[in-house]
Design a protein around this motif. Structure first.
Motif, mmCIF file in Angstrom:
data_model
loop_
_atom_site.group_PDB
_atom_site.id
_atom_site.type_symbol
_atom_site.label_atom_id
_atom_site.label_comp_id
_atom_site.label_asym_id
_atom_site.label_seq_id
_atom_site.Cartn_x
_atom_site.Cartn_y
_atom_site.Cartn_z
ATOM 1 N N SER A 4 0.815 -1.208 0.000
ATOM 2 C CA SER A 4 0.000 0.000 0.000
ATOM 3 C C SER A 4 0.855 1.268 0.000
ATOM 4 O O SER A 4 0.340 2.355 -0.237
ATOM 5 N N ALA A 5 2.167 1.139 0.226
ATOM 6 C CA ALA A 5 3.045 2.306 0.201
ATOM 7 C C ALA A 5 3.132 2.894 -1.208
ATOM 8 O O ALA A 5 3.451 4.066 -1.367
ATOM 9 N N SER A 8 -1.307 6.016 -4.075
ATOM 10 C CA SER A 8 -1.474 7.435 -3.795
ATOM 11 C C SER A 8 -2.481 7.634 -2.659
ATOM 12 O O SER A 8 -3.613 7.157 -2.724
ATOM 13 N N HIS A 9 -2.031 8.328 -1.634
ATOM 14 C CA HIS A 9 -2.926 8.602 -0.511
ATOM 15 C C HIS A 9 -4.093 9.480 -0.953
ATOM 16 O O HIS A 9 -5.198 9.359 -0.438
ATOM 17 N N GLU A 10 -3.850 10.327 -1.928
ATOM 18 C CA GLU A 10 -4.918 11.171 -2.465
ATOM 19 C C GLU A 10 -5.975 10.316 -3.160
ATOM 20 O O GLU A 10 -7.178 10.546 -3.012
ATOM 21 N N VAL A 12 -6.670 7.199 -2.505
ATOM 22 C CA VAL A 12 -7.381 6.474 -1.450
ATOM 23 C C VAL A 12 -8.431 7.379 -0.814
ATOM 24 O O VAL A 12 -9.582 6.983 -0.619
ATOM 25 N N LEU A 13 -8.048 8.593 -0.529
ATOM 26 C CA LEU A 13 -8.979 9.543 0.070
ATOM 27 C C LEU A 13 -10.155 9.827 -0.868
ATOM 28 O O LEU A 13 -11.318 9.837 -0.448
ATOM 29 N N ARG A 16 -12.524 6.838 -0.853
ATOM 30 C CA ARG A 16 -13.324 6.778 0.382
ATOM 31 C C ARG A 16 -14.409 7.843 0.396
ATOM 32 O O ARG A 16 -15.539 7.577 0.789
ATOM 33 N N LEU A 37 -9.167 0.387 -2.765
ATOM 34 C CA LEU A 37 -9.195 0.284 -1.309
ATOM 35 C C LEU A 37 -8.892 -1.126 -0.810
ATOM 36 O O LEU A 37 -8.388 -1.293 0.299
ATOM 37 N N VAL A 40 -5.390 -1.458 0.208
ATOM 38 C CA VAL A 40 -5.017 -0.785 1.450
ATOM 39 C C VAL A 40 -5.613 -1.491 2.668
ATOM 40 O O VAL A 40 -4.938 -1.673 3.678
ATOM 41 N N SER A 41 -6.880 -1.879 2.564
ATOM 42 C CA SER A 41 -7.600 -2.524 3.670
ATOM 43 C C SER A 41 -8.339 -3.757 3.148
ATOM 44 O O SER A 41 -9.555 -3.746 2.989
#
Length: 133
Positions: A4-5, A8-10, A12-13, A16, A37, A40-41
């Motif tokens: 998950s590293a 992109s956190h953006e 993922v956001l 969500r 997602l 990541v989870s």
């Protein structure tokens, strides 16, 4: 290094927020969000991904059955990953396999459909009521 590293956190956001929004997302967008997602989870999103993939309307891909088959195969793969980490999810795997079997039969691939049906029977035998009907 965590897989998950590389995500992109953006992104993922955004996924969500889209899922939590007040509007009902089209299934295509739900699948895209769940695909991201689940990386990541996985424990949270693999079951949702598997279900969304088998819920695609088969009539939407009536002219391209190989797309429907690929979606069903991806659903089975997600369910297998979930079952590998949480064996209590046998019902999810069985349901995904049944939808995959139906698509194979619809395409006239009876030998492959038969093999999937045998796997469903084994899972139901091994896991009893937890594997669904």
């Amino acid at each position: 290094m965590n897989h998950s590293a590389n995500i992109s956190h953006e992104a993922v956001l955004r996924a969500r927020v889209a899922l939590l929004g007040s509007e009902v997302l089209p299934l295509r967008q739900q699948v895209a969000a769940y695909r991201l997602l689940a990386q990541v989870s996985p424990l949270v999103y693999l079951p949702l991904l598997a279900q969304a993939l088998w819920e695609y309307n088969p009539h939407e891909f009536a002219h391209r059955p190989e797309i429907g088959l690929a979606l069903r195969a991806e659903s089975v793969a997600a369910a297998r990953r979930m079952h590998a980490v949480e064996p209590g999810w046998a019902g999810l795997l069985v349901t995904s396999l049944v939808h995959h079997e139906e698509q194979l039969a619809l395409m006239g691939r009876t030998a492959e459909a038969g093999a999937v049906a045998e796997e469903v029977a084994r899972l139901r035998s091994d896991h009893g009521p937890a594997a669904g009907r």
